[in-house]
Write an enzyme that holds these catalytic residues in place. Structure first.
Site, PDB file in Angstrom:
ATOM      1  N   GLU A 213       0.815  -1.256   0.038  1.00 42.15           N
ATOM      2  CA  GLU A 213       0.015   0.062  -0.059  1.00 42.15           C
ATOM      3  C   GLU A 213       0.792   1.159   0.050  1.00 42.15           C
ATOM      4  O   GLU A 213       0.433   2.261  -0.707  1.00 42.15           O
ATOM      5  CB  GLU A 213      -0.950   0.203   1.105  1.00 42.15           C
ATOM      6  CG  GLU A 213      -2.281  -0.760   1.056  1.00 42.15           C
ATOM      7  CD  GLU A 213      -1.884  -2.370   1.125  1.00 42.15           C
ATOM      8  OE1 GLU A 213      -0.758  -2.795   1.559  1.00 42.15           O
ATOM      9  OE2 GLU A 213      -2.748  -3.266   0.682  1.00 42.15           O
TER      10      GLU A 213
ATOM     11  N   HIS B 277     -11.960  -3.582   9.056  1.00 42.49           N
ATOM     12  CA  HIS B 277     -12.553  -3.471   7.556  1.00 42.49           C
ATOM     13  C   HIS B 277     -14.027  -2.801   7.498  1.00 42.49           C
ATOM     14  O   HIS B 277     -14.456  -3.020   6.628  1.00 42.49           O
ATOM     15  CB  HIS B 277     -13.005  -4.847   6.843  1.00 42.49           C
ATOM     16  CG  HIS B 277     -11.710  -5.895   6.607  1.00 42.49           C
ATOM     17  ND1 HIS B 277     -11.093  -6.282   7.503  1.00 42.49           N
ATOM     18  CD2 HIS B 277     -10.995  -6.122   5.333  1.00 42.49           C
ATOM     19  CE1 HIS B 277      -9.916  -6.943   6.993  1.00 42.49           C
ATOM     20  NE2 HIS B 277     -10.067  -6.961   5.748  1.00 42.49           N
TER      21      HIS B 277
END
Ligand SMILES: Cc1ncc(C[n+]2csc(CCOP(=O)(O)OP(=O)(O)O)c2C)c(N)n1
Lengths: 346, 333
Positions: B62, B131
Site C-alpha cells: 500500500e 474492514h
C-alpha cells in the site's frame, strides 16, 4: 589545457593505479562540481551560524563524489529523487545554486519560493523532483515516476538516492520489489555514510546490507568505494547505460562518510575522532584532484576549480542575504485548487 | 430532462473510470487485483479494454502504491489508486498525507499531484474492526487534500469523473454498503461538481446534514418524521472538503435546527466541524442546540448485535430529531 583527455596508460601506472582511460576534461568537470558542492555547503553552514539559514541543514561534506558520480551521468531530462541530505545531488543535477541558497535562507526567489527550505529543495526544470524529509519516502515516488515514464513511452531514467538508514524501512523493500516486478528504469543508490543520525547503521541492520537485499530481489547490485570519484563515475556511467538499454533496475551501494555531524548543528560527539580522521584522509575531492594532477592537469587548472567554486558561493551568499522575504500571500498559494483556503475566509 | 439509465453505484464507478481513461490517455489505475476486476468488481472488464499497463496489478504494497502514484503524478500522469479498504490506506498514510498533500506546496508550486485515492469505507456485513471504518474526518483535516463521499449512483459517476479531472489529490470514499444500490444515472457526459451539496429532501422544521450511506438512513428517518408532521430537510454534502457551507447555512437559516448525522465515530468527527461552524455563524437563529449523531467511540464488532451498537439507525436519527423539534426542546438542555 593540452593533454586533457589523452592521458596514456603509462601516466596512470606512474601513480600506481591500474590503467584507466582518464577522460580528464570530463573529470575536471566532476572536480568543479564537487568543489561547488563543498563550497555551497560550507557557505550554508556559515549561514546557519550567522542566523541566515533558518531550519536544520544536513551537509554532505565528504560525500560529494556520490552526487557527482551519479548525477553528472544523468541527462537533464532524467529524473532525480533525493533525501534530506540532498544539496549535492541537486546541484549536480543542474539546479541553480543561487535559488538553492535563497531557499535555505527562506527568501523570495528560492527554488520553492522559500516554502520548502533545505529538506524540500526541488527543481523540476532540471528533473529534480524533490528532496524529502521522510527517510525512504522518495523510493516509492521514484518508482512511480519511472512507471509514468514507461506509460508515456519516454526514454528517461530515474535516479533515487537514499541513505543506509533507509534500507530498514518498508518502502525500500516495497519500492525495489515494485521496480523489479515492472522492470523499471530506476537507478537506486544507497549512499552509505556509515551513520544514521547518531547511530551506527550497521548496529541495527541485519544481514549484509543494501546490495544483498537488492540481489535477493534479482536486482543487480554493486558495492563501491564512494570516495573514489573515478570508480563512481565509471560504475554510474555503466549502470545508466544499462538502464537506458532496458536492463531494469540496478542498485549501487556506495560506501562513504559524512565529515560533519548529522545536521550542521550536531557536533557528533558520538563518533571516534580517529574514525573521522581516517576518513578525512580519504577526502574524495583531494583524491580526485591528486589523480588529475597525476594525469597531467596543471595545478592552476585544479586551483581554478576550487577558487571558482568559492567565489561563486560567496556571491550567492550575499545575494541571498539581500533577497527579500517571500510575500505572505504565498502561504495560501499552491495548497490546492479545489477547496482552496483563500476561497472564502472563515 | 436528459435521458437516464438505471445503474448500480458500483457500475457507475466503473463507467466513470472507463470514460475518463478513454478521454485522457494520462489516466491509469493501480492497485491489488485490479485485473480480475478489483476486490468488489469496480474494475470489471477494464483491463481487457485498456490493457494491463493502464489497469495495473500491483504487489500488496500500500505504501508503494500510494507513493508510486505520487511519483507518477509528479511525472505527468493521472493515477487512480485503489486501496481496497480505507482501513488499508493507513499503511500509506505518509505517502498520502506527507507526500501527496504537500508536494505542491513544499516545492513552491512547481508541480501538482493529480491523483485519486479510492478508499472504500463503512460498515459492511460483519467485516469487523479492520474492514469497517469511516475515517473521513482525518483527511478533511489535512491541507492539500480534497475529500469526496458519494451516496448515489449518479454522484458516483459524476464525482469520480470530477475527481479524476481535479489537479489535486482526492481522497475518494465509496461506501461498501452502497455498491449494489440502484439509481437513475444520466446518459452521456455527467459531471458532478466537487463542493456542491445535494438537497435530498426539502423541509422547513429541521436540517439533517449527512453524507455517504447515511443519506439513505436520514431520508428514511425524514419519512417517519413527516408522518408526525415534522418536515426535515436532508442535505447530502457529497464532498467534505470543500463542503458546501452556503447550502448548509441557508438551510439552517430556514429551519433553525441542525442535526448532523454520520457513520463515523462522533468524537472528533466531521460533524463537529459542521456543528461548530453553524454555531459560530447562526447562533442567534438557532431554535435548539446543534446536535451530532454518530457512532460511539468503539471499534466495530463482528457479531451483528454488537456491530449494531455502532450503527446509526433511522430510528435513532428520528428520535434525535423529535427531541430537537419537540416544543420544549429549546429549553431542554
Ligand atoms: C521516517 C523517518 N524516520 C526518522 C526520521 C529522522 N531522521 C532523519 S535523518 C535520519 C537518519 C537517516 O539515516 P540515513 O538514511 O543513513 O541517511 P543519512 O542521514 O545518513 O544521510 C533520521 C533517523 C525521518 N526523517 N524519517
Amino acid at each position: 589545457m593540452s593533454g586533457l583527455g589523452e592521458t596514456s596508460p603509462e601516466t596512470s601506472q606512474k601513480a600506481g593505479r591500474p590503467a584507466r582511460n582518464l577522460d580528464a576534461a570530463r573529470l575536471v568537470g566532476h572536480l568543479e562540481t564537487m568543489w561547488r558542492i563543498r563550497a555551497f555547503e560550507e557557505a550554508a553552514i556559515r549561514g546557519l551560524k550567522d542566523g541566515l539559514v533558518l531550519g536544520a541543514i544536513h551537509p554532505s561534506i565528504g560525500q560529494e563524489a556520490v552526487a557527482t558520480g551519479v548525477c553528472l551521468n544523468l541527462d537533464r531530462a532524467d529524473l532525480l529523487l533525493s533525501t534530506h541530505r540532498g544539496h549535492g545531488h541537486t546541484l549536480a543535477k543542474g539546479a541553480d545554486a543561487g535559488a538553492m541558497m535563497r531557499e535555505l535562507f527562506g527568501r523570495d526567489g528560492g527554488t520553492c519560493g522559500g516554502k520548502g527550505g533545505s529538506m524540500h529543495i526541488a527543481d523540476f526544470s532540471v528533473g529534480m523532483l524533490g528532496a524529502n524529509g521522510v527517510v525512504g519516502a522518495n523510493i516509492p515516488i521514484a518508482v512511480g515516476a519511472a512507471h509514468a515514464i514507461r506509460l508515456r513511452g519516454g526514454s528517461e531514467i530515474v535516479a533515487c538516492l537514499f541513505g543506509d538508514g533507509a534500507i530498514n524501512r518498508g518502502p525500500f523493500l516495497e519500492g525495489l520489489n515494485w521496480a523489479k516486478v515492472f522492470d523499471l528504469p530506476v537507478l537506486f543508490v544507497c549512499e552509505d555514510n556509515t551513520w544514521s543520525a547518531t547511530t551506527r547503521t550497521a548496529d541495527l541492520t541485519a544481514g549484509a546490507g543494501a546490495a544483498a537485499r537488492a540481489e535477493s530481489l534479482g536486482i543487480p547490485a554493486e558495492t563501491l568505494d564512494g570516495n573514489d570519484a573515478l570508480a563512481l563515475d565509471e560504475a554510474a556511467r555503466a549502470a545508466v547505460a544499462a538502464l537506458r538499454a532496458g536492463s531494469g533496475p540496478r542498485l549501487l551501494h556506495v560506501k562513504t562518510y559524512r565529515l560533519t555531524g548529522h545536521t550542521a548543528a550536531d557536533a557528533a560527539p558520538y563518533r571516534d575522532p580517529a574514525e573521522v580522521e581516517a576518513w578525512r584522509e580519504k577526502d574524495p575531492i583531494a583524491r580526485l584532484a591528486a589523480a588529475l594532477a597525476d594525469a597531467g592537469i596543471p595545478a592552476e587548472r585544479l586551483e581554478a576549480a576550487r577558487a571558482g567554486a568559492y567565489a561563486e558561493m560567496e556571491a550567492i551568499y550575499d545575494e541571498a542575504r539581500a533577497a527579500p522575504w517571500p510575500p505572505v500571500a504565498g502561504a495560501y498559494a499552491d495548497v490546492q485548487d479545489v477547496g482552496h483556503p483563500a476561497q472564502r475566509a472563515f | 430532462m436528459a435521458a437516464s439509465t438505471t445503474t448500480t453505484y458500483i457500475a457507475a464507478s466503473t463507467r466513470a473510470l472507463a470514460e475518463e481513461m478513454a478521454r485522457d490517455p494520462r489516466v491509469w489505475a493501480l492497485g491489488e487485483d485490479l485485473g480480475r476486476g478489483g476486490v468488489f468488481g469496480q474494475y470489471e472488464g477494464l483491463q481487457e479494454r485498456f490493457g494491463a499497463a493502464r489497469i495495473a496489478d500491483t504487489p500488496i504494497s500500500e505504501a508503494c502504491i500510494m507513493g508510486a502514484a505520487v511519483g507518477a503524478a509528479l511525472a505527468g500522469t493521472r493515477p487512480v489508486v485503489e486501496m481496497r479498504f480505507s482501513d488499508f490506506a493507513l499503511c500509506a498514510t505518509d505517502e498520502l498525507v506527507n507526500q501527496a498533500a504537500k508536494a505542491r506546496f513544499m516545492f513552491g508550486g512547481q508541480a501538482k499531484v493529480p491523483l485519486v485515492a479510492r478508499q472504500p469505507v463503512g460498515m459492511w456485513r460483519s467485516s469487523a474492526a479492520q474492514h469497517s471504518q469511516s475515517l473521513e474526518a482525518w483527511y478533511a483535516h489535512v491541507p492539500g487534500l480534497v475529500v469526496v463521499a458519494p451516496a448515489t449512483p449518479a454522484d458516483n459517476l459524476g464525482l469520480l469523473k470530477s475527481a479524476i479531472r481535479a489537479d489535486d489529490p482526492v481522497v475518494y470514499l465509496e461506501h461498501k454498503g452502497l455498491w449494489p444500490l440502484e439509481g437513475a444515472v444520466p446518459d452521456g457526459e455527467h459531471l458532478t461538481p466537487i463542493g456542491v451539496a445535494d438537497v435530498a429532501r426539502e423541509g422547513r422544521d429541521l436540517t439533517l446534514v449527512t453524507w455517504s450511506a447515511m443519506r439513505w438512513r436520514c431520508l428514511e428517518a425524514a419519512r417517519a418524521l413527516a408522518a408526525d408532521g415534522v418536515e426535515a430537510e436532508v442535505i447530502d454534502l457529497r464532498t467534505l472538503w470543500p463542503w458546501d457551507r452556503d447550502r448548509v447555512l441557508a438551510s439552517v437559516e430556514k429551519t433553525g435546527r441542525l442535526l448532523v448525522v454520520h457513520e463515523a465515530v462522533t468524537v472528533g468527527g466531521f460533524g463537529a466541524e459542521i456543528a461548530a461552524f453553524v454555531a459560530e455563524h447562526l447562533h442567534a437563529r438557532l431554535e435548539a442546540p446543534v446536535r451530532r449523531l454518530g457512532a460511539p467511540r468503539i471499534p466495530i464488532a463482528y457479531a451483528p448485535p454488537l456491530e449494531n451498537a455502532a450503527r446509526v439507525t433511522p430510528d435513532a436519527i428520528a428520535s434525535a430529531a423529535r427531541a430537537m423539534t419537540a416544543p420544549a426542546a429549546a429549553d431542554a438542555s
